[in-house]
Design an enzyme around this catalytic site. Structure first.
Site, PDB file in Angstrom:
ATOM      1  N   ARG A 199       1.887  -8.426  13.803  1.00 45.89           N
ATOM      2  CA  ARG A 199       1.286  -7.391  12.953  1.00 45.89           C
ATOM      3  C   ARG A 199       0.140  -7.975  12.118  1.00 45.89           C
ATOM      4  O   ARG A 199      -0.877  -7.322  11.906  1.00 45.89           O
ATOM      5  CB  ARG A 199       2.345  -6.768  12.028  1.00 45.89           C
ATOM      6  CG  ARG A 199       3.194  -5.728  12.751  1.00 45.89           C
ATOM      7  CD  ARG A 199       4.463  -5.424  12.001  1.00 45.89           C
ATOM      8  NE  ARG A 199       4.265  -4.734  10.740  1.00 45.89           N
ATOM      9  CZ  ARG A 199       5.162  -4.709   9.756  1.00 45.89           C
ATOM     10  NH1 ARG A 199       6.299  -5.335   9.886  1.00 45.89           N
ATOM     11  NH2 ARG A 199       4.906  -4.057   8.649  1.00 45.89           N
ATOM     12  N   LYS A 239       0.814  -1.222   0.000  1.00 39.25           N
ATOM     13  CA  LYS A 239       0.000   0.000   0.000  1.00 39.25           C
ATOM     14  C   LYS A 239       0.844   1.267   0.000  1.00 39.25           C
ATOM     15  O   LYS A 239       0.479   2.244  -0.644  1.00 39.25           O
ATOM     16  CB  LYS A 239      -1.032  -0.014   1.123  1.00 39.25           C
ATOM     17  CG  LYS A 239      -0.468   0.146   2.509  1.00 39.25           C
ATOM     18  CD  LYS A 239      -1.561   0.113   3.562  1.00 39.25           C
ATOM     19  CE  LYS A 239      -0.969  -0.196   4.920  1.00 39.25           C
ATOM     20  NZ  LYS A 239       0.118   0.682   5.356  1.00 39.25           N
ATOM     21  N   ARG A 263      11.752  -9.426   2.131  1.00 39.26           N
ATOM     22  CA  ARG A 263      12.287  -8.061   2.150  1.00 39.26           C
ATOM     23  C   ARG A 263      13.342  -7.921   3.237  1.00 39.26           C
ATOM     24  O   ARG A 263      14.394  -7.358   3.039  1.00 39.26           O
ATOM     25  CB  ARG A 263      11.133  -7.068   2.397  1.00 39.26           C
ATOM     26  CG  ARG A 263      11.560  -5.633   2.463  1.00 39.26           C
ATOM     27  CD  ARG A 263      10.361  -4.702   2.427  1.00 39.26           C
ATOM     28  NE  ARG A 263       9.764  -4.521   3.739  1.00 39.26           N
ATOM     29  CZ  ARG A 263       8.639  -3.848   3.953  1.00 39.26           C
ATOM     30  NH1 ARG A 263       7.963  -3.343   2.947  1.00 39.26           N
ATOM     31  NH2 ARG A 263       8.169  -3.686   5.168  1.00 39.26           N
ATOM     32  N   ARG A 292      -7.060   2.358  10.858  1.00 37.12           N
ATOM     33  CA  ARG A 292      -6.497   1.041  11.118  1.00 37.12           C
ATOM     34  C   ARG A 292      -7.510   0.147  11.823  1.00 37.12           C
ATOM     35  O   ARG A 292      -7.278  -1.029  12.013  1.00 37.12           O
ATOM     36  CB  ARG A 292      -5.324   1.259  12.033  1.00 37.12           C
ATOM     37  CG  ARG A 292      -4.041   0.502  11.852  1.00 37.12           C
ATOM     38  CD  ARG A 292      -3.541   0.347  10.483  1.00 37.12           C
ATOM     39  NE  ARG A 292      -2.214  -0.208  10.491  1.00 37.12           N
ATOM     40  CZ  ARG A 292      -1.184   0.309   9.862  1.00 37.12           C
ATOM     41  NH1 ARG A 292      -1.326   1.392   9.147  1.00 37.12           N
ATOM     42  NH2 ARG A 292      -0.019  -0.269   9.917  1.00 37.12           N
ATOM     43  N   ARG A 335      13.786  -2.052   9.652  1.00 39.83           N
ATOM     44  CA  ARG A 335      12.622  -1.730  10.483  1.00 39.83           C
ATOM     45  C   ARG A 335      12.495  -2.762  11.589  1.00 39.83           C
ATOM     46  O   ARG A 335      12.412  -3.956  11.323  1.00 39.83           O
ATOM     47  CB  ARG A 335      11.370  -1.713   9.606  1.00 39.83           C
ATOM     48  CG  ARG A 335      11.114  -0.339   9.010  1.00 39.83           C
ATOM     49  CD  ARG A 335       9.939  -0.350   8.070  1.00 39.83           C
ATOM     50  NE  ARG A 335       8.686  -0.710   8.725  1.00 39.83           N
ATOM     51  CZ  ARG A 335       7.502  -0.548   8.134  1.00 39.83           C
ATOM     52  NH1 ARG A 335       7.424  -0.027   6.942  1.00 39.83           N
ATOM     53  NH2 ARG A 335       6.400  -0.896   8.754  1.00 39.83           N
TER      54      ARG A 335
HETATM   55  P1  ADP Z   1       2.656  -1.452   7.645  1.00 41.62           P
HETATM   56  O1  ADP Z   1       3.571  -1.742   6.525  1.00 41.62           O
HETATM   57  O2  ADP Z   1       2.821  -2.358   8.807  1.00 41.62           O
HETATM   58  O3  ADP Z   1       1.246  -1.335   7.219  1.00 41.62           O
HETATM   59  P2  ADP Z   1       2.804   1.427   8.386  1.00 41.62           P
HETATM   60  O4  ADP Z   1       3.979   2.189   7.916  1.00 41.62           O
HETATM   61  O5  ADP Z   1       1.486   1.768   7.795  1.00 41.62           O
HETATM   62  O6  ADP Z   1       3.199  -0.091   8.212  1.00 41.62           O
HETATM   63  O7  ADP Z   1       2.678   1.570   9.987  1.00 41.62           O
HETATM   64  C1  ADP Z   1       3.722   1.232  10.856  1.00 41.62           C
HETATM   65  C2  ADP Z   1       3.236   1.203  12.291  1.00 41.62           C
HETATM   66  O8  ADP Z   1       2.783   2.517  12.678  1.00 41.62           O
HETATM   67  C3  ADP Z   1       2.043   0.294  12.568  1.00 41.62           C
HETATM   68  O9  ADP Z   1       2.399  -1.039  12.762  1.00 41.62           O
HETATM   69  C4  ADP Z   1       1.467   0.935  13.829  1.00 41.62           C
HETATM   70  O10 ADP Z   1       2.240   0.605  14.974  1.00 41.62           O
HETATM   71  C5  ADP Z   1       1.664   2.414  13.556  1.00 41.62           C
HETATM   72  N1  ADP Z   1       0.475   3.010  12.898  1.00 41.62           N
HETATM   73  C6  ADP Z   1       0.408   3.515  11.639  1.00 41.62           C
HETATM   74  N2  ADP Z   1      -0.811   4.015  11.371  1.00 41.62           N
HETATM   75  C7  ADP Z   1      -1.556   3.812  12.480  1.00 41.62           C
HETATM   76  C8  ADP Z   1      -2.893   4.098  12.862  1.00 41.62           C
HETATM   77  N3  ADP Z   1      -3.756   4.667  12.007  1.00 41.62           N
HETATM   78  N4  ADP Z   1      -3.315   3.759  14.096  1.00 41.62           N
HETATM   79  C9  ADP Z   1      -2.489   3.176  14.960  1.00 41.62           C
HETATM   80  N5  ADP Z   1      -1.200   2.869  14.694  1.00 41.62           N
HETATM   81  C10 ADP Z   1      -0.729   3.179  13.474  1.00 41.62           C
END
Ligand code: ADP
Length: 191
Positions: free
Chosen positions: A148, A13, A124, A85, A137
């Protein structure tokens, strides 16, 4: 145009959101990126957010809502990646936009089978190690990856149902270019 992007970890995404935002001249807001930037502040809140991300859990809704609402303040055209989320965030976001006299154009769901997405993340991580890339990461550690996905299934997947009246579901398997084409086509059909 106001779009939210969602999908499992490893669904691509972030990559697709960046492509689309450029192509459609939308401001790309990634809550993951915003939170990772906050961690670098070395404040108490930054440390708390850093611990939460490293554990693969979700940042609390109040913080997430606050950060997102501030980031989209005054924007007419945006693409949000990583928010909402969970259904609670989706509901408050609808209320927030409604209060501003507007609403979402659509919710774009990148559909990748969980096994494929999990496989991508594991690959990755190992490729990063091969290339001796400094940046890794913390939430890409194998044990955290499983958590996750668990969080995704329990909290984020119900958004498919919540957004059923305005969802665009795109098959996220294939190369990044192929997926971008599918998204563009789906968006054109939607408009
Ligand atoms: P992913 O590739 O896991 O989807 P993101 O970059 O979107 O990674 O998000 C990384 C982390 O940031 C998530 O695992 C969470 O801990 C936090 N996070 C991101 N967006 C939200 C949100 N809307 N609500 C709560 N936590 C969030």
């Amino acid at each position: 145009m106001k779009i939210v992007f969602f999908g499992s970890p490893g669904s691509g995404k972030g990559t697709q959101a960046t492509e689309l935002a450029t192509g459609y001249s939308l401001t790309h807001v990634s809550t993951g990126e915003l939170f990772r930037a906050k961690v670098l502040d070395h404040t108490r809140i930054g440390r708390r957010i850093g611990d939460t991300i490293a554990a693969g859990s979700l940042v609390d809704d109040i913080t997430a809502n606050y950060v997102l609402f501030k980031a989209i303040d005054g924007l007419n055209r945006f693409l949000v990646d990583g928010y909402p989320r969970n259904v609670a965030q989706a509901k408050i976001f609808d209320v927030h936009l409604d209060n501003l006299g507007t609403g979402l154009t659509c919710a774009l769901f990148i559909d990748v089978p969980v096994e494929v997405a999990e496989e991508r993340l594991i690959r990755r991580r190992s490729q990063r190690q091969d290339k001796v890339v400094n940046y890794k990461r913390a939430d890409d550690a194998p044990a955290v990856i499983h958590h996750r996905f668990d969080v995704y299934r329990k909290q984020t997947e119900p958004l498919i149902q919540y957004y059923s009246d305005r969802i665009i579901r795109v098959d996220g398997t294939g190369t990044p270019t192929q997926v971008t084409r599918k998204i563009v086509k789906a968006l054109q059909e939607w408009e």
